[in-house]
Design a protein around this motif. Structure first.
Motif, PDB file in Angstrom:
ATOM      1  N   LEU A 249       0.914  -1.278  -0.075  1.00 35.54           N
ATOM      2  CA  LEU A 249      -0.073  -0.103  -0.084  1.00 35.54           C
ATOM      3  C   LEU A 249       0.698   1.175   0.000  1.00 35.54           C
ATOM      4  O   LEU A 249       0.650   2.342  -0.577  1.00 35.54           O
ATOM      5  N   ARG A 250       1.946   1.114   0.629  1.00 35.06           N
ATOM      6  CA  ARG A 250       2.907   2.478   0.690  1.00 35.06           C
ATOM      7  C   ARG A 250       3.529   2.834  -0.511  1.00 35.06           C
ATOM      8  O   ARG A 250       3.410   3.987  -0.891  1.00 35.06           O
ATOM      9  N   VAL A 251       3.576   1.822  -1.460  1.00 33.82           N
ATOM     10  CA  VAL A 251       3.847   2.236  -2.945  1.00 33.82           C
ATOM     11  C   VAL A 251       3.090   2.964  -3.798  1.00 33.82           C
ATOM     12  O   VAL A 251       3.180   3.831  -4.328  1.00 33.82           O
ATOM     13  N   ASP A 252       1.561   2.550  -3.446  1.00 35.21           N
ATOM     14  CA  ASP A 252       0.577   3.444  -4.031  1.00 35.21           C
ATOM     15  C   ASP A 252       0.130   4.529  -3.391  1.00 35.21           C
ATOM     16  O   ASP A 252      -0.898   5.442  -3.880  1.00 35.21           O
ATOM     17  N   THR A 253       0.496   4.925  -2.107  1.00 35.85           N
ATOM     18  CA  THR A 253       0.166   6.117  -1.180  1.00 35.85           C
ATOM     19  C   THR A 253       1.304   6.965  -0.598  1.00 35.85           C
ATOM     20  O   THR A 253       2.223   7.065  -1.681  1.00 35.85           O
ATOM     21  N   THR A 254       1.426   7.038   0.553  1.00 37.21           N
ATOM     22  CA  THR A 254       2.744   7.646   1.050  1.00 37.21           C
ATOM     23  C   THR A 254       2.822   6.709   2.393  1.00 37.21           C
ATOM     24  O   THR A 254       2.050   5.966   2.990  1.00 37.21           O
ATOM     25  N   THR A 255       3.897   6.939   2.787  1.00 36.71           N
ATOM     26  CA  THR A 255       4.764   6.215   3.853  1.00 36.71           C
ATOM     27  C   THR A 255       3.928   6.508   5.021  1.00 36.71           C
ATOM     28  O   THR A 255       3.272   5.606   5.826  1.00 36.71           O
ATOM     29  N   ILE A 256       3.485   7.946   5.440  1.00 33.20           N
ATOM     30  CA  ILE A 256       2.729   8.256   6.607  1.00 33.20           C
ATOM     31  C   ILE A 256       1.258   7.519   6.480  1.00 33.20           C
ATOM     32  O   ILE A 256       0.807   7.055   7.502  1.00 33.20           O
ATOM     33  N   PHE A 257       0.921   7.752   5.401  1.00 33.15           N
ATOM     34  CA  PHE A 257      -0.686   7.094   5.369  1.00 33.15           C
ATOM     35  C   PHE A 257      -0.654   5.632   5.676  1.00 33.15           C
ATOM     36  O   PHE A 257      -1.317   5.077   6.317  1.00 33.15           O
ATOM     37  N   ALA A 258       0.153   5.044   4.949  1.00 38.77           N
ATOM     38  CA  ALA A 258       0.146   3.431   4.844  1.00 38.77           C
ATOM     39  C   ALA A 258       0.543   3.032   6.376  1.00 38.77           C
ATOM     40  O   ALA A 258      -0.118   2.019   6.986  1.00 38.77           O
ATOM     41  N   TYR A 259       1.560   3.274   6.880  1.00 38.62           N
ATOM     42  CA  TYR A 259       1.907   2.943   8.031  1.00 38.62           C
ATOM     43  C   TYR A 259       1.146   3.441   9.239  1.00 38.62           C
ATOM     44  O   TYR A 259       1.128   2.946  10.353  1.00 38.62           O
TER      45      TYR A 259
END
Length: 232
Positions: A178-188
């Motif tokens: 999910l981090r690949v398609d969004t942002t690190t902050i959002f996914a984690y």
């Protein structure tokens, strides 16, 4: 933000599958850890010296080596000796052995924390060792164990993420996707929330068991927690 939400919606099926794998690791690992902890915890107080030595060696080995290395050994090295397991089973066994070793110390400490007068009273009643443990010692030690088991269960839930290293598509794996398609902050950020909910649900369940166990013995919450703190 809308792009992140769209990506999250598209990834929900995969995230749900990852949650299911994480739950399998958690439940399977917890069950195995409980069996291992009780078995080796009881062996550690056995009057038979070789059994105590065996317990000490096994417990210290799994407590003293990295969980990640244990997972690698089970998944990548054991096949060289003709023992192959799928990724989920490997994760369950690694988690069960590692946290079971820590749990064995919880069992040993809780049993030893039972008042010596209880042991002496049971002996005075001419109870066999098995009956003494089952009817007198274990119910009191069980109350003390649950606090330690609660902490270990939360650690085990977080430890399930090591399955990522053997390619298992658990929740941690899907978060990274999910981090690949969004942002690190959002996914984690989502990962923090979901893992917190995992821990909250399982921890609440063990607290309920602890409350019931205290009531059976007629203990107050304060006295039980004070004794548990002394045991651990």
């Amino acid at each position: 933000m809308s792009d992140n939400l769209d990506a999250l919606q598209a990834a929900l099926p995969q995230l749900a599958e990852g949650v299911l794998v994480t739950l399998q690791l958690t439940v399977g690992g917890a069950v195995l850890a409980f069996v291992v902890s009780v078995g080796f915890g009881l062996l550690s107080i056995s009057p038979v010296a070789p059994l105590r030595w065996l317990s000490t060696i096994v417990v210290e080995f799994f407590r003293g080596t990295s969980l990640v290395v244990q997972v690698f050994w089970l998944y990548y090295v054991m096949p060289l000796f003709g023992v192959s397991m799928d990724a989920v089973l490997t994760g369950v066994i690694a988690l069960g052995l590692n946290y079971g070793a820590y749990g064995a110390e919880v069992v040993r400490g809780s049993i030893n924390a039972v008042d010596k007068g209880q042991w002496e009273g049971a002996k005075a009643l001419n109870m066999s060792p098995l009956t003494r443990m089952r009817r007198i010692i274990w119910p009191q030690a069980w109350v003390l164990m649950l606090s330690g088991y609660n902490n270990l269960l939360i650690m085990l839930i977080k430890g399930t993420a090591v399955a990522l290293f053997i390619g298992l598509q658990d929740f941690a794996y899907e978060l990274d996707e999910l981090r690949v398609d969004t942002t690190t902050i959002f996914a984690y950020g989502i990962g923090l929330l979901v893992y917190y909910l995992f821990a909250l649900v399982f921890s609440s369940g063990l607290r309920q068991l602890e409350t019931r166990a205290r009531r059976r013995l007629g203990l107050s919450a304060r006295s039980a927690h004070a004794t548990a703190g002394a045991a651990l």
